[in-house]
Write a protein that holds these residues in place. Structure first.
Motif: not given
Length: 382
Positions: A109, A129, A132-133, A135-138, A357
């Motif tokens: 975060d 979770e 995925a987080a 990956k979303k944050q890069g 992953e």
């Protein structure tokens, strides 16, 4: 000059800086054990691209003691505050598994890169979770599966890729951990509770089954027995007896992607543990990878034979030891190799390996083993 990457280490109790690895005993301290102190701190100190910018433990006094012991200027007892520190680039999570999810999520975060020790999470949902987080944050999020960067394992993988064995047909793996007796000090009692997600056998299964899959490919089907043979432990600090439900035996029969058949046993035994051994049999030869304790603690040796010749040691080339000469052998070595991979990914933008992953995949495998044991049937993995 390249700017150093600044690490904030969660789980750096200096009481764990010394570990017993002799006389066949389990490689754990009896109190105050900290994998962060044993492996991460000496690994990071030896790498020119890193500095330890902050440490975090659960209490102000232990955090201050860790900062003093390791010569670090910043200490925290709230991981959320450390995650928000602008002078921290990477958050390393080296604590008990139940705390992984909130700590990793706090770091993600805050947009930090993450190094998380395995076992990755308490359950598959938490693992998914976190992956995925990340990956979303890069950001770069690495899972500390040390066996994947072990020099002997990399040597074994190269031999397999070169066709040393021909067609791989059969694999037999055993990992015996010592110390399965009915007494534990208070700081070890948590290993006996399944809901904590990280008893000795689960930790060893994570690392050794991942190593098998790394070298030979993933399972396509498994049939397993997951059992708790030692069902009560006595707390040596209080004298109280406690029920135990964490597994101490995991037995697997399976099939790999390439068709090879696998038998594997990860077990916690009382005494005289022979350690780790993986035997791989092919159409042209045999390869054996072994350690007298476990790959995280004692370097592995590769043995090989082709066309019916006797087994002989195949020395691991020095080029597979990528860490600087200053990096100590033992637990710090492969942790340093992982930090080197993380640095390369951060600086170049290349994918980080092993990433989160892989942790998701290992949770799916462990869930399949438990389901197979519970239901008494073979489980296919997709």
């Amino acid at each position: 000059m390249t700017k150093k990457l600044r690490v904030g280490l969660i789980g750096a109790n200096p009481g764990g800086a010394v570990a017993a690895t002799t006389k066949g005993v389990a490689p754990y301290t009896s109190s105050g054990e900290s994998w962060g102190a044993i492996s991460h701190v000496p690994a990071l100190r030896s790498l020119p691209g890193y500095e330890i910018a902050a440490v975090c433990t659960s209490r102000p006094e232990t955090a201050a003691a860790a900062a003093t012991a390791f010569g670090v200027s910043r200490s925290f007892h709230d991981f959320r505050q450390m995650a928000q520190d602008p002078d921290v680039d990477i958050v390393a999570v080296s604590v008990r598994v139940p705390f992984h999810h909130p700590m990793v999520m706090a770091a993600l975060d805050a947009g930090k890169h993450v190094f998380c020790e395995p076992p990755f999470a308490l359950n598959l949902a938490d693992a998914e979770e976190m992956a995925a987080a990340a990956k979303k944050q890069g950001v770069c999020a690495l899972l500390g599966l040390q066996f994947r960067v072990d020099p002997a394992m990399l040597h074994l993988q190269e031999l397999l890729a070169e066709g040393y064995l021909g067609e791989v047909r059969t694999v037999h793996m055993t990992m015996y951990s010592p110390g399965a007796i009915d007494e534990r000090p208070a700081d070890r009692m948590w290993h006996g509770d399944r809901k904590n997600g990280a008893g000795v056998t689960i930790i060893r299964a994570n690392h050794t089954l991942d190593g098998l899959c790394f070298a030979l490919g993933d399972f396509t089907e498994v049939a397993a027995r997951v059992e708790t043979r030692l069902k009560r432990w006595r707390n040596t600090d209080t004298g109280e007896w406690h029920d135990v439900d964490a597994p101490d035996h995991i037995m697997v029969n399976g099939v790999l992607e390439g068709g090879a058949l696998v038998s594997a046993l990860v077990a916690h035994v009382p005494h005289n543990s022979p350690g780790y051994r993986m035997e791989i049999y092919g159409s042209r030869g045999t390869l054996v990878l072994s350690s007298t304790i476990s790959p995280q603690w004692v370097p592995c040796v590769v043995m090989g034979s082709r066309d019916g010749a006797p087994l002989e040691e195949l020395p691991t080339p020095q080029r597979f030891r990528e860490a600087p000469p200053e990096t100590p052998d033992g637990p710090p070595l492969n942790v340093a190799h992982l930090y080197q991979r993380l640095e390369q990914a951060i600086r170049t933008g290349a994918p980080v390996d092993p990433g989160f992953e892989v942790g998701v995949a290992r949770h799916r495998l462990l869930d399949a083993l438990q389901r197979s044991s519970d239901e008494g049937r073979t489980i296919r993995l997709e």
